[in-house]
Design a protein around this motif. Structure first.
Motif, short mmCIF file in Angstrom:
data_model
loop_
_atom_site.label_atom_id
_atom_site.label_comp_id
_atom_site.label_asym_id
_atom_site.label_seq_id
_atom_site.Cartn_x
_atom_site.Cartn_y
_atom_site.Cartn_z
N MET A 1 0.84 -1.19 0.00
CA MET A 1 0.00 0.00 0.00
C MET A 1 0.88 1.25 0.00
SD MET A 1 -3.13 0.90 -0.02
CE MET A 1 -3.98 2.44 0.15
N SER A 2 0.39 2.30 -0.62
CA SER A 2 1.11 3.56 -0.66
C SER A 2 0.08 4.62 -1.02
CB SER A 2 2.20 3.52 -1.73
OG SER A 2 1.61 3.24 -2.98
N ILE A 3 0.49 5.86 -1.11
CA ILE A 3 -0.46 6.87 -1.55
C ILE A 3 -0.13 7.30 -2.99
CG2 ILE A 3 -0.83 7.68 0.82
CD1 ILE A 3 0.74 10.25 0.00
N LEU A 4 -1.16 7.52 -3.77
CA LEU A 4 -1.11 8.10 -5.12
C LEU A 4 -0.51 7.21 -6.20
CD1 LEU A 4 -0.13 11.74 -4.05
CD2 LEU A 4 -2.36 10.98 -4.88
N ILE A 5 0.64 6.57 -5.96
CA ILE A 5 1.25 5.73 -6.99
C ILE A 5 1.77 4.42 -6.38
CG2 ILE A 5 1.93 7.65 -8.47
CD1 ILE A 5 4.84 7.21 -7.41
N ASN A 6 1.80 3.37 -7.22
CA ASN A 6 2.38 2.10 -6.79
C ASN A 6 2.83 1.32 -8.03
OD1 ASN A 6 0.09 0.75 -7.91
ND2 ASN A 6 -1.02 1.06 -5.99
N LYS A 7 3.20 0.07 -7.83
CA LYS A 7 3.77 -0.71 -8.94
C LYS A 7 2.77 -0.99 -10.06
CE LYS A 7 3.03 -5.27 -6.81
NZ LYS A 7 2.75 -5.08 -5.40
N ASN A 8 1.49 -0.73 -9.81
CA ASN A 8 0.47 -0.93 -10.84
C ASN A 8 0.14 0.35 -11.62
OD1 ASN A 8 0.05 -3.69 -10.09
ND2 ASN A 8 -1.06 -2.97 -8.30
N SER A 9 0.77 1.46 -11.27
CA SER A 9 0.51 2.72 -11.98
C SER A 9 0.97 2.60 -13.44
CB SER A 9 1.25 3.88 -11.30
OG SER A 9 0.81 4.05 -9.98
N ARG A 10 0.23 3.24 -14.33
CA ARG A 10 0.60 3.29 -15.74
C ARG A 10 0.79 4.76 -16.12
NH1 ARG A 10 1.96 -0.68 -14.55
NH2 ARG A 10 1.47 -2.80 -15.22
N ILE A 11 2.00 5.08 -16.59
CA ILE A 11 2.44 6.47 -16.67
C ILE A 11 2.82 6.86 -18.09
CG2 ILE A 11 4.14 8.13 -15.73
CD1 ILE A 11 4.48 5.55 -13.60
N MET A 12 2.49 8.10 -18.44
CA MET A 12 2.95 8.68 -19.70
C MET A 12 3.83 9.90 -19.38
SD MET A 12 -0.40 10.74 -21.14
CE MET A 12 -1.63 9.50 -20.78
N THR A 13 4.78 10.18 -20.27
CA THR A 13 5.62 11.37 -20.14
C THR A 13 5.22 12.38 -21.21
OG1 THR A 13 7.50 10.05 -19.34
CG2 THR A 13 7.98 12.25 -20.15
N GLN A 14 4.77 13.57 -20.75
CA GLN A 14 4.51 14.67 -21.68
C GLN A 14 5.82 15.44 -21.83
OE1 GLN A 14 0.57 15.56 -19.37
NE2 GLN A 14 0.49 16.80 -21.25
N GLY A 15 6.29 15.54 -23.08
CA GLY A 15 7.60 16.14 -23.32
C GLY A 15 8.70 15.09 -23.29
N ILE A 16 8.37 13.88 -23.71
CA ILE A 16 9.31 12.75 -23.61
C ILE A 16 10.51 12.90 -24.55
CG2 ILE A 16 8.17 11.30 -25.37
CD1 ILE A 16 8.72 8.89 -23.44
N THR A 17 10.37 13.68 -25.63
CA THR A 17 11.47 13.76 -26.60
C THR A 17 12.45 14.88 -26.31
OG1 THR A 17 10.10 15.11 -28.06
CG2 THR A 17 10.09 12.74 -28.45
N GLY A 18 12.14 15.73 -25.33
CA GLY A 18 13.09 16.77 -24.93
C GLY A 18 14.23 16.17 -24.12
N LYS A 19 15.29 16.92 -23.99
CA LYS A 19 16.49 16.43 -23.29
C LYS A 19 16.17 16.00 -21.85
CE LYS A 19 21.25 17.93 -22.43
NZ LYS A 19 22.16 19.09 -22.47
N THR A 20 15.43 16.84 -21.13
CA THR A 20 15.10 16.53 -19.74
C THR A 20 14.14 15.36 -19.65
OG1 THR A 20 15.36 18.89 -19.24
CG2 THR A 20 14.32 17.55 -17.56
N GLY A 21 13.13 15.36 -20.52
CA GLY A 21 12.15 14.28 -20.53
C GLY A 21 12.78 12.93 -20.82
N GLN A 22 13.69 12.92 -21.79
CA GLN A 22 14.40 11.68 -22.12
C GLN A 22 15.23 11.19 -20.94
OE1 GLN A 22 16.79 12.13 -25.63
NE2 GLN A 22 15.05 12.18 -27.02
N PHE A 23 16.02 12.10 -20.39
CA PHE A 23 16.95 11.74 -19.31
C PHE A 23 16.22 11.12 -18.12
CE2 PHE A 23 19.33 12.90 -15.44
CZ PHE A 23 20.54 12.28 -15.70
#
Length: 291
Positions: A1-23
């Protein structure tokens, strides 16, 4: 148990192709269950492409429909970051974590207004993110300093979050979840919101709360704790020596109109029964003393 996120969370990155997003997407994928959890990227100019095997979509809605992602992390430049939050809210994601620093206040005012009565929770902007140790991290915090345990951490300051965690770890105290809520004047979840989640979390035994000058969030949280909290809370407020009227570090860290001083916050917290240390090197020891 945890709050807000756990191993079942499914995540997207907005800005994934920028340098910071990639890193940072790469580092988050390498941590614990990140490989399974990071399932999509969003860039309106690069749909159909991939980053390290992660499919990229033109919109948040498309990414959600194709992959089932309900959480987003934003590494979009300041001028476009509020619009990125708006898009995630429109797509009815459960949680949005905005790492971007320097979003214009007027943009965030509009975004906060649009978020009223919507289901999406926002962490940030200008924050290090959130981590449930040994399960998933979303953001820029170093994963290796964390370990699973039963202490909740909520902080306005990124670097002080890391300091607090390092002290807890040196005392053998792991964390249930650590939430960096960010230091901007207009943001998403406040100390009080996160405290409520920790209060209802069966896997959290105590909470370390780190605040700083500016605003009244810590005072509001302290009053809520006095009336509602069933678990011990200890605190630290940064900025005891800060001069009034001068912005210190975060956009929201400013003493204006006599409000938002560190001493004022400490006074209210102590009146509400919260033990507060004036020494940032003592946060971990103080927490351990109330267990």
């Amino acid at each position: 148990m945890s709050i807000l996120i756990n191993k079942n969370s499914r995540i997207m990155t907005q800005g994934i192709t920028g340098k910071t997003g990639q890193f940072h997407t790469r580092l988050c994928r390498e941590y614990a269950n990140g490989q399974q959890c990071f399932v999509a990227g969003v860039n309106p100019k690069k749909p159909g492409e991939q980053f390290d095997g992660i499919p990229i979509f033109a919109t948040v809605q498309e990414a959600k429909q194709a992959t089932g992602a309900t959480v987003s992390v934003i590494y979009v430049p300041p001028a476009f970051a509020a619009a990125a939050i708006d898009e995630a809210v429109e797509a009815e994601l459960d949680l949005v974590i905005c790492i971007t620093e320097g979003i214009p206040v007027r943009d965030m005012l509009r975004t906060r207004y649009k978020m009223e009565e919507r289901k999406t929770r926002l962490i940030g902007p200008n924050c290090p993110g959130i981590i449930t140790p040994d399960e998933i991290k979303i953001g820029i915090m170093p994963g290796y300093i964390h370990q699973k345990g039963r202490i909740g951490v909520v902080s306005r300051s990124g670097t002080l979050t890391y300091e607090a965690v390092a002290q807890l770890m040196s005392l053998g105290l792991g964390q249930s979840t650590c939430v960096g809520i960010g230091g901007d004047p207009i943001n998403g979840l406040k100390h009080r919101d996160v405290m409520e989640l920790f209060n209802n979390d069966a896997e959290t035994d105590a909470v370390l709360m780190v605040g700083e000058i500016g605003g009244t969030d810590e005072e509001d949280c302290a009053r809520w704790i006095k009336d509602n909290m069933k678990k011990p809370v200890v605190g630290f407020i940064a900025g005891l020596a800060a001069p009034p009227g001068k912005r210190m570090g975060h956009a929201g860290a400013i003493i204006a109109g006599g409000q938002g001083t560190a001493q004022g916050k400490i006074d209210v917290m102590e009146e509400c029964g919260i033990r507060v240390t004036r020494n940032p090197a003592e946060m971990g020891k103080l927490l351990k003393s109330v267990l």
